[in-house]
Design a protein around this motif. Structure first.
Motif, PDB file in Angstrom:
ATOM      1  N   ILE A  82       0.856  -1.185   0.000  1.00  0.00           N
ATOM      2  CA  ILE A  82       0.000   0.000   0.000  1.00  0.00           C
ATOM      3  C   ILE A  82       0.888   1.230   0.000  1.00  0.00           C
ATOM      4  O   ILE A  82       1.793   1.354   0.830  1.00  0.00           O
ATOM      5  N   HIS A  83       0.627   2.122  -0.908  1.00  0.00           N
ATOM      6  CA  HIS A  83       1.413   3.356  -0.997  1.00  0.00           C
ATOM      7  C   HIS A  83       0.495   4.556  -0.781  1.00  0.00           C
ATOM      8  O   HIS A  83      -0.694   4.502  -1.055  1.00  0.00           O
ATOM      9  N   SER A  84       1.072   5.636  -0.296  1.00  0.00           N
ATOM     10  CA  SER A  84       0.296   6.865  -0.078  1.00  0.00           C
ATOM     11  C   SER A  84      -0.968   6.570   0.712  1.00  0.00           C
ATOM     12  O   SER A  84      -2.082   6.889   0.283  1.00  0.00           O
ATOM     13  N   LEU A  85      -0.783   5.986   1.862  1.00  0.00           N
ATOM     14  CA  LEU A  85      -1.903   5.568   2.699  1.00  0.00           C
ATOM     15  C   LEU A  85      -2.797   6.762   3.028  1.00  0.00           C
ATOM     16  O   LEU A  85      -2.321   7.843   3.376  1.00  0.00           O
ATOM     17  N   LYS A  86      -4.103   6.521   2.919  1.00  0.00           N
ATOM     18  CA  LYS A  86      -5.087   7.558   3.206  1.00  0.00           C
ATOM     19  C   LYS A  86      -5.961   7.143   4.386  1.00  0.00           C
ATOM     20  O   LYS A  86      -6.076   5.963   4.707  1.00  0.00           O
ATOM     21  N   ALA A  87      -6.613   8.133   4.992  1.00  0.00           N
ATOM     22  CA  ALA A  87      -7.494   7.847   6.128  1.00  0.00           C
ATOM     23  C   ALA A  87      -8.577   6.838   5.750  1.00  0.00           C
ATOM     24  O   ALA A  87      -8.940   5.973   6.556  1.00  0.00           O
ATOM     25  N   GLU A  88      -9.061   6.938   4.519  1.00  0.00           N
ATOM     26  CA  GLU A  88     -10.142   6.031   4.099  1.00  0.00           C
ATOM     27  C   GLU A  88      -9.666   4.601   3.873  1.00  0.00           C
ATOM     28  O   GLU A  88     -10.467   3.712   3.585  1.00  0.00           O
ATOM     29  N   ASP A  89      -8.371   4.369   4.000  1.00  0.00           N
ATOM     30  CA  ASP A  89      -7.852   2.996   3.908  1.00  0.00           C
ATOM     31  C   ASP A  89      -7.942   2.267   5.240  1.00  0.00           C
ATOM     32  O   ASP A  89      -7.647   1.067   5.309  1.00  0.00           O
ATOM     33  N   THR A  90      -8.319   2.979   6.289  1.00  0.00           N
ATOM     34  CA  THR A  90      -8.501   2.332   7.586  1.00  0.00           C
ATOM     35  C   THR A  90      -9.566   1.256   7.476  1.00  0.00           C
ATOM     36  O   THR A  90     -10.703   1.530   7.086  1.00  0.00           O
ATOM     37  N   ALA A  91      -9.196   0.034   7.809  1.00  0.00           N
ATOM     38  CA  ALA A  91     -10.118  -1.097   7.656  1.00  0.00           C
ATOM     39  C   ALA A  91      -9.464  -2.356   8.188  1.00  0.00           C
ATOM     40  O   ALA A  91      -8.256  -2.383   8.458  1.00  0.00           O
ATOM     41  N   VAL A  92     -10.283  -3.379   8.324  1.00  0.00           N
ATOM     42  CA  VAL A  92      -9.746  -4.714   8.538  1.00  0.00           C
ATOM     43  C   VAL A  92      -9.550  -5.332   7.163  1.00  0.00           C
ATOM     44  O   VAL A  92     -10.478  -5.338   6.351  1.00  0.00           O
ATOM     45  N   TYR A  93      -8.366  -5.808   6.897  1.00  0.00           N
ATOM     46  CA  TYR A  93      -8.029  -6.389   5.607  1.00  0.00           C
ATOM     47  C   TYR A  93      -8.026  -7.912   5.741  1.00  0.00           C
ATOM     48  O   TYR A  93      -7.343  -8.468   6.604  1.00  0.00           O
ATOM     49  N   TYR A  94      -8.794  -8.548   4.869  1.00  0.00           N
ATOM     50  CA  TYR A  94      -8.929 -10.003   4.898  1.00  0.00           C
ATOM     51  C   TYR A  94      -8.249 -10.619   3.677  1.00  0.00           C
ATOM     52  O   TYR A  94      -8.487 -10.193   2.545  1.00  0.00           O
ATOM     53  N   CYS A  95      -7.458 -11.610   3.940  1.00  0.00           N
ATOM     54  CA  CYS A  95      -6.880 -12.395   2.864  1.00  0.00           C
ATOM     55  C   CYS A  95      -7.909 -13.442   2.426  1.00  0.00           C
ATOM     56  O   CYS A  95      -8.588 -14.025   3.280  1.00  0.00           O
ATOM     57  N   VAL A  96      -8.030 -13.660   1.112  1.00  0.00           N
ATOM     58  CA  VAL A  96      -9.022 -14.600   0.600  1.00  0.00           C
ATOM     59  C   VAL A  96      -8.425 -15.487  -0.473  1.00  0.00           C
ATOM     60  O   VAL A  96      -7.414 -15.131  -1.083  1.00  0.00           O
ATOM     61  N   ALA A  97      -9.072 -16.616  -0.693  1.00  0.00           N
ATOM     62  CA  ALA A  97      -8.630 -17.542  -1.730  1.00  0.00           C
ATOM     63  C   ALA A  97      -9.821 -17.993  -2.563  1.00  0.00           C
ATOM     64  O   ALA A  97     -10.913 -18.213  -2.030  1.00  0.00           O
ATOM     65  N   TYR A  98      -9.583 -18.108  -3.867  1.00  0.00           N
ATOM     66  CA  TYR A  98     -10.597 -18.566  -4.816  1.00  0.00           C
ATOM     67  C   TYR A  98     -10.145 -19.897  -5.412  1.00  0.00           C
ATOM     68  O   TYR A  98      -8.980 -20.047  -5.788  1.00  0.00           O
ATOM     69  N   LEU A  99     -11.090 -20.807  -5.519  1.00  0.00           N
ATOM     70  CA  LEU A  99     -10.777 -22.088  -6.142  1.00  0.00           C
ATOM     71  C   LEU A  99     -11.124 -22.087  -7.624  1.00  0.00           C
ATOM     72  O   LEU A  99     -10.658 -22.951  -8.370  1.00  0.00           O
ATOM     73  N   ARG A 100     -11.923 -21.115  -8.042  1.00  0.00           N
ATOM     74  CA  ARG A 100     -12.345 -21.000  -9.429  1.00  0.00           C
ATOM     75  C   ARG A 100     -12.141 -19.569  -9.912  1.00  0.00           C
ATOM     76  O   ARG A 100     -11.853 -18.667  -9.121  1.00  0.00           O
ATOM     77  N   VAL A 101     -12.336 -19.369 -11.198  1.00  0.00           N
ATOM     78  CA  VAL A 101     -12.192 -18.032 -11.776  1.00  0.00           C
ATOM     79  C   VAL A 101     -13.224 -17.104 -11.137  1.00  0.00           C
ATOM     80  O   VAL A 101     -14.420 -17.359 -11.220  1.00  0.00           O
TER      81      VAL A 101
END
Length: 121
Positions: A82-101
């Motif tokens: 993440i570059h040039s972090l902004k106030a609106e980037d405040t959040a919980v970030y979740y890693c996810v995985a997809y098994l299909r397209v």
């Protein structure tokens, strides 16, 4: 598939944190890895994703040009720079995985526990 995210915390506006997510288990079945985020009082939203080959990436409009997703298949790890972090980037970030397209309406097959990114002014 298990996903373990790290790298969040309290970061000053304009900073450049990097989130990491290590995948384990049946990682050979994973088509794509990515990130969602949920800001306070808002719905969870997709942020970025990348295919196993790394050839196809997606970014939501609000982060294009500031976020970079990458992956290291040898380590089964996906990164979100993440570059040039902004106030609106405040959040919980979740890693996810997809098994299909993934499609515009599909949801990930697996979710990590989330890592908090809080932007300080």
């Amino acid at each position: 598939v298990q996903l373990q995210a790290s790298g969040g915390g309290l970061v000053q506006a304009g900073g450049s944190p990097r989130l990491s997510c290590a995948a384990s288990g049946r990682t050979s079945s994973v088509y794509a890895l990515g990130w969602f985020r949920q800001a306070p009082g808002k719905e969870r939203e997709p942020v970025a994703r990348i295919t196993r080959s790394g050839g196809i990436t997606f970014y939501t409009d609000s982060v294009k040009g500031r976020f970079t997703i990458s992956r290291d298949n040898a380590k089964n790890t996906v990164y979100l720079a993440i570059h040039s972090l902004k106030a609106e980037d405040t959040a919980v970030y979740y890693c996810v995985a997809y098994l299909r397209v993934p499609t515009s309406v599909s949801l990930p097959d697996y979710w990590g526990q989330g890592t908090q990114v809080t932007v300080s002014s």
